[in-house]
Design a protein around this motif. Structure first.
Motif, PDB file in Angstrom:
ATOM      1  N   VAL A  92      30.471   7.485  38.674  1.00  0.00           N
ATOM      2  CA  VAL A  92      29.793   8.361  37.697  1.00  0.00           C
ATOM      3  C   VAL A  92      28.589   9.029  38.362  1.00  0.00           C
ATOM      4  N   LEU A  93      28.510  10.346  38.205  1.00  0.00           N
ATOM      5  CA  LEU A  93      27.363  11.132  38.677  1.00  0.00           C
ATOM      6  C   LEU A  93      26.513  11.441  37.440  1.00  0.00           C
ATOM      7  N   THR A  94      25.235  11.055  37.486  1.00  0.00           N
ATOM      8  CA  THR A  94      24.394  11.174  36.277  1.00  0.00           C
ATOM      9  C   THR A  94      23.305  12.222  36.459  1.00  0.00           C
ATOM     10  N   PHE A  95      23.185  13.087  35.442  1.00  0.00           N
ATOM     11  CA  PHE A  95      22.116  14.096  35.407  1.00  0.00           C
ATOM     12  C   PHE A  95      21.128  13.727  34.295  1.00  0.00           C
ATOM     13  N   TYR A  96      19.858  13.615  34.607  1.00  0.00           N
ATOM     14  CA  TYR A  96      18.799  13.528  33.576  1.00  0.00           C
ATOM     15  C   TYR A  96      18.196  14.923  33.443  1.00  0.00           C
ATOM     16  N   VAL A  97      18.284  15.495  32.246  1.00  0.00           N
ATOM     17  CA  VAL A  97      17.919  16.913  32.088  1.00  0.00           C
ATOM     18  C   VAL A  97      16.759  17.088  31.102  1.00  0.00           C
ATOM     19  N   PRO A  98      15.557  17.383  31.606  1.00  0.00           N
ATOM     20  CA  PRO A  98      14.445  17.709  30.700  1.00  0.00           C
ATOM     21  C   PRO A  98      14.504  19.187  30.310  1.00  0.00           C
ATOM     22  N   PHE A  99      13.714  19.560  29.317  1.00  0.00           N
ATOM     23  CA  PHE A  99      13.666  20.977  28.895  1.00  0.00           C
ATOM     24  C   PHE A  99      12.196  21.371  28.831  1.00  0.00           C
ATOM     25  N   LEU A 100      11.649  21.748  29.957  1.00  0.00           N
ATOM     26  CA  LEU A 100      10.205  22.009  30.048  1.00  0.00           C
ATOM     27  C   LEU A 100       9.908  23.502  30.138  1.00  0.00           C
ATOM     28  N   THR A 101       8.763  23.878  29.581  1.00  0.00           N
ATOM     29  CA  THR A 101       8.224  25.225  29.822  1.00  0.00           C
ATOM     30  C   THR A 101       6.762  25.033  30.190  1.00  0.00           C
ATOM     31  N   PRO A 102       6.487  24.649  31.446  1.00  0.00           N
ATOM     32  CA  PRO A 102       5.101  24.320  31.818  1.00  0.00           C
ATOM     33  C   PRO A 102       4.154  25.467  31.492  1.00  0.00           C
ATOM     34  N   GLY A 103       2.977  25.083  31.026  1.00  0.00           N
ATOM     35  CA  GLY A 103       1.984  26.105  30.669  1.00  0.00           C
ATOM     36  C   GLY A 103       1.856  26.258  29.170  1.00  0.00           C
ATOM     37  N   LEU A 104       2.928  25.985  28.424  1.00  0.00           N
ATOM     38  CA  LEU A 104       2.824  26.045  26.961  1.00  0.00           C
ATOM     39  C   LEU A 104       2.303  24.708  26.445  1.00  0.00           C
ATOM     40  N   ALA A 105       1.790  24.725  25.204  1.00  0.00           N
ATOM     41  CA  ALA A 105       1.362  23.471  24.582  1.00  0.00           C
ATOM     42  C   ALA A 105       2.575  22.549  24.444  1.00  0.00           C
ATOM     43  N   ALA A 106       2.323  21.244  24.415  1.00  0.00           N
ATOM     44  CA  ALA A 106       3.424  20.281  24.351  1.00  0.00           C
ATOM     45  C   ALA A 106       4.330  20.547  23.151  1.00  0.00           C
ATOM     46  N   ARG A 107       3.730  20.838  22.003  1.00  0.00           N
ATOM     47  CA  ARG A 107       4.555  21.047  20.796  1.00  0.00           C
ATOM     48  C   ARG A 107       5.469  22.260  20.973  1.00  0.00           C
TER      49      ARG A 107
END
Ligand SMILES: Cc1cc2nc3c(=O)[nH]c(=O)nc-3n(C[C@H](O)[C@H](O)[C@H](O)COP(=O)(O)OP(=O)(O)OC[C@H]3O[C@@H](n4cnc5c(N)ncnc54)[C@H](O)[C@@H]3O)c2cc1C
Length: 643
Positions: A516-531
C-alpha cells in the motif's frame, strides 16, 4: 446470528472503470463533479447530499463501508448544523432506554472514557457508547485491500506511535500498560532485491526524525531545464547539495534544523510568550530565518496540528520539540530521532481494537493474542450484550443532548439519536461528549454561553488520507526510494511502509509483490487566517468526486514515477479515499494560555457543566492516541463524581 459487513461487490474491473489512463499515458478527463455544497462551515448555501460518485471504493473486510466521513454522516451532520433538531420539545420525548452514563463518540477518546467507566464504576452501573460510523475507532481505523491473494492494510487517519516507558503513570504509558500491548514488534525484511533501502515503519517517520533511516526522494518540479523535474535522494544526508535551493536557503534549512540553541529551557517563563505568536513569527523574528523554512515545513507540520507554521502557536511547536523553540541537534553531532516509530497494519487502529477487546471481549473474534486482536474479524453482534457493563451502538447519530431540567439541579440528561432513519431517546445520569466542538456546539442544547463561545473559537483542519493498493512497487525500487516528498501538485508526500509481521500474517516486502502506498493530503492556503484556510480546504476536500481525486492521484504518480517505469493500468489495484472534514484541531496562538485576560477556551471546555463533561482529543492540542484516551478519561471521572 453473527452479523458481518461483507466484502463490497466491487471488482478490479469496476474500479478501473473510473480510471482514465490512455494508451500513451495521457490522462483523460472524467465525469463532472457532483457538488456537495453544504460542506462549508460558515458559508450560507443550499444543502445538497453527496452524490453516488462521491464515496467511492472502500476495499474489503469489516471496514469497507466505513472509510473517512460517510455520506450518511455528512447528511446528518449538516442537518444538525442547519437546525433541523433545534426545537425538540423535551417533555414530549418518549424514553426508550436508561443508562447510568452515555458516551457520545466511539473514537479513542470515547473508548478511553469507556475503559475508565469500566474500572471505576460501582457494581451494576451501565454505560452505552453511541457512535455514528458503521465501525468504532473514529480516526483510528484501517483500510483493507485484497490484492493477488494478499491482504494488505493502510491507515484511515491516526498512523504511528512510539513505545512509551513501562512505568509512567499517565498518558501513553498508562494506557499501553492497561491495554497490555506488546513492546516489541517484528517487521518484514526486503526480499528479491540487492539494493539497500531504508523503510519507515509508519507513514510519517520520514517527514521529521527518520530522514537518515528512510530512503526518501525529494522531487523538485521545475528544476530541470526541460521542465521535467529533478529528484534528489536523501538530501538531508548531504546538506541539500545539488538542490535547486539557493546557497543561502540551503544553509538556512540546515541552520534551522541543527544549529540554533532553543531560546530558553524554562517552560514556565516561556509558555505564555511563545503562545502569543505563531511558529512562523518565531522563525522570522527570533531565529532570523526566511520563508524557505515554512515553505519546506508547512505541510509536514500540518499532519500533526492541521495547518502550517503561519497559524500554529509557537508553544505548540515547543510541545512538539521543534527546532529553535525546544530542540537542539548540534551540527557536529547531528542526529535525528534515535528510535523509529511503529505502525500497526492499519495505523493506530490497533489501539482502538485493543480498547474494544478490553471493553467487550467478544467484539473481536478469537482469543487475547496480539494476532487475534489485530487481525480477527469484528463480531458486530457482540456490541450489545446485556450483561456487559459497556455497550456500543454503531450507526447512531446523536442530534440533541440536554438536561431533563435545569442543568445545575437536574438528575438526568436526555439524549436523542437517529439510527436507520428512526429517532430514539435515552435517559442517563451523566454524559461524556467524546466529540469535537464543531459537533458539540450544535448538539448540546443547554450549554452555557461561555462554552458556546469557546467551541466557536476552535478551528479544525480538513485532511484526506488516500491509500493506493499497488500490485508491485518496482518503479519505486528503480528510483531507489520508499518515501517521497514534492513541492507542487496533488498532496505533498507518499510512502510505502515496512510491513509488520503478526503471527501467521507475513505480508511481502518485495518490489514485485503488492503493497500500500499512502498519501497524507492537507489542504492549506498559507497566509490566510486559519478559519479561512479550513473553509477553503473543506471545499476542496468535499466538493470533488471520487473520480476527480483518483485522477489527481494517478496524475501525480505519473509525474513522479513515469520515468522509473510506473504504469497505472498495470501497477494500481485500487484506491480508497478517507476524507475527514474536521480531522485535526489547529492550536493557534492563545490556545494554551488564553488571550489577554480571557481564559483559554480549552480550560473552559474541560470543566463539567451539570451532568455533562466534554472529552475529545482537540482539548489536548497535539492530538494523538494516548492524549485522546486521556481526555475521555478526564471527562468520565468528572461524570462519575455526580452519579
Ligand atoms: C492526518 C492525521 C494524522 C494523525 N496521525 C497520528 C499518529 O501518527 N499517531 C497518533 O497517535 N495519532 C494520530 N492522529 C490523531 C488521532 O488519530 C486522533 O487524535 C484520535 O484518533 C482522535 O480520537 P478522538 O476520539 O478524540 O476523536 P475522533 O476519532 O474524531 O472520534 C470521535 C468519534 O465521535 C463520532 N461522532 C461525532 N459526532 C457524533 C454524533 N453526533 N453522534 C455519534 N457519534 C459522533 C465521530 O464520528 C468519531 O467516530 C492523526 C490524525 C489525523 C487526522
Amino acid at each position: 446470528m453473527k452479523k458481518r459487513l461483507n466484502q463490497l461487490p466491487i471488482s478490479r474491473r469496476d474500479f478501473l472503470n473510473g480510471m482514465l489512463i490512455g494508451a500513451g499515458g495521457s490522462l483523460l478527463s472524467t465525469q463532472g463533479t457532483q457538488l456537495f455544497a453544504s460542506a462549508l462551515d460558515g458559508v450560507n448555501n443550499s444543502v445538497n447530499r453527496p452524490g453516488k460518485d462521491w464515496y467511492g471504493y472502500g476495499g474489503v473486510g469489516d471496514y469497507a463501508l466505513s472509510h473517512g466521513n460517510t455520506p450518511e454522516l455528512l447528511a446528518h451532520a449538516h442537518d444538525i448544523r442547519d437546525g433541523r433538531y433545534k426545537n425538540t420539545n423535551k417533555s414530549s420525548l418518549k424514553i426508550d432506554e436508561e443508562f447510568d452514563v452515555v458516551i457520545i463518540g466511539g473514537g479513542l477518546a470515547g473508548l478511553g472514557a469507556g475503559m475508565t467507566f469500566q474500572k471505576q464504576r460501582q457494581a451494576g452501573q451501565k454505560c452505552l457508547i453511541l457512535e455514528n460510523h458503521p465501525v468504532f475507532g473514529g480516526e483510528a481505523k484501517r483500510n483493507e485491500f485484497g490484492v493477488n491473494g494478499v491482504n494488505i492494510f493502510g491507515p484511515q487517519g491516526g498512523n504511528g506511535f512510539s513505545v512509551p516507558s513501562a512505568d509512567g503513570e499517565h498518558g501513553d504509558s498508562y494506557w499501553y500498560r492497561e491495554l497490555d500491548i506488546p513492546r516489541e514488534f517484528d517487521y518484514q525484511t526486503l526480499q528479491n532485491s540487492k539494493k539497500s533501502l531504508g523503510f519507515s515503519n509508519d507513514n510519517m517517520d520520514y517527514w521529521y526524525g527518520g530522514e537518515d533511516r528512510v530512503s526518501t526522494g525529494h522531487f523538485f518540479s521545475d528544476a530541470a531545464a526541460d521542465g521535467s523535474g529533478q529528484w534528489l535522494i536523501d538530501p538531508w544526508r548531504n546538506d541539500f547539495e545539488k538542490s535547486p535551493h539557493s546557497v543561502v536557503d540551503r544553509q538556512t534549512l540546515i541552520d534551522w534544523r541543527f544549529n540554533r540553541r532553543p531560546v530558553s529551557s524554562n517552560e514556565k517563563e516561556l509558555g505564555p510568550w511563545l503562545d502569543s505568536m505563531t511558529y512562523q513569527d518565531f522563525i522570522y523574528k527570533f531565529m532570523g530565518m526566511g520563508s524557505v523554512v515554512p515553505e519546506y515545513f508547512n505541510n509536514i507540520l500540518s499532519t500533526a496540528v492541521g495547518m502550517g507554521c503561519d497559524v500554529v502557536s509557537a508553544y505548540a511547536a515547543y510541545k512538539m520539540h521543534l527546532p529553535g523553540v525546544n530542540s537542539f541537534y548540534p551540527r557536529t553531532n547531528r542526529k535525528f530521532a534515535k528510535n523509529g516509530r511503529h505502525g500497526f497494519p492499519g495505523g493506530t487502529d490497533g489501539f482502538a481494537r485493543y480498547f474494544i477487546k478490553r471493553l467487550i471481549p467478544d467484539a473481536i473474534e478469537g482469543g487475547d493474542s496480539f494476532a487475534d486482536i489485530l487481525l480477527k474479524p469484528i463480531n458486530f453482534s457482540a456490541f450489545e450484550q446485556k450483561d456487559n457493563s459497556v455497550r456500543l451502538r454503531l450507526g447512531s447519530t446523536v442530534v440533541s443532548v440536554e438536561h431533563a431540567g435545569d442543568a445545575d439541579n437536574s438528575d438526568a440528561v436526555l439524549i436523542q439519536y437517529i439510527k436507520d432513519n428512526k429517532s430514539y431517546t435515552v435517559k442517563a445520569k451523566g454524559v461524556v461528549m467524546a466529540t469535537g466542538s464543531w459537533i458539540n456546539r450544535h448538539v448540546l442544547k443547554d450549554m452555557p454561553a461561555n462554552y458556546i463561545n469557546a467551541c466557536q473559537s476552535f478551528v479544525q483542519a480538513p485532511f484526506m488520507i488516500a491509500n493506493v493498493a499497488l500490485n508491485n512497487w518496482r518503479f519505486l525500487h528503480e528510483l531507489g526510494v520508499t518515501a517521497c516528498l514534492w513541492d507542487k501538485g496533488f498532496g505533498f508526500s507518499c510512502n510505502i511502509r515496512r510491513p509488520m509481521k503478526i503471527g501467521q500474517y507475513q505480508p511481502p516486502l518485495d518490489p514485485d509483490k503488492p503493497i500500500v502506498l499512502t498519501f497524507y493530503v492537507p489542504f492549506l492556503t498559507p497566509g490566510l487566517a486559519a478559519r479561512e484556510q479550513a473553509i477553503l480546504g473543506r471545499q476542496k476536500l468535499l466538493m470533488s468526486s471520487y473520480a476527480e481525486f483518483e485522477q489527481q492521484i494517478l496524475a501525480q504518480m505519473q509525474t513522479l514515477f513515469q520515468r522509473s517505469g510506473f504504469d497505472a493500468q498495470r501497477d494500481v489495484s485500487g484506491i480508497i479515499l478517507n476524507r475527514w472534514g474536521h480531522a485535526l484541531y489547529v492550536p493557534e496562538p492563545g490556545y494554551y494560555f488564553g488571550q489577554g485576560n480571557e481564559p483559554a477556551s480549552r480550560d473552559i471546555l474541560r470543566r463539567r457543566f451539570g451532568r455533562i463533561a466534554i472529552g475529545h482529543s482537540e482539548l489536548h492540542g497535539i492530538q494523538h492516541w494516548g492524549t485522546a484516551a486521556d481526555e475521555g478519561a478526564h471527562a468520565m471521572r468528572q461524570v462519575l463524581d455526580v452519579l
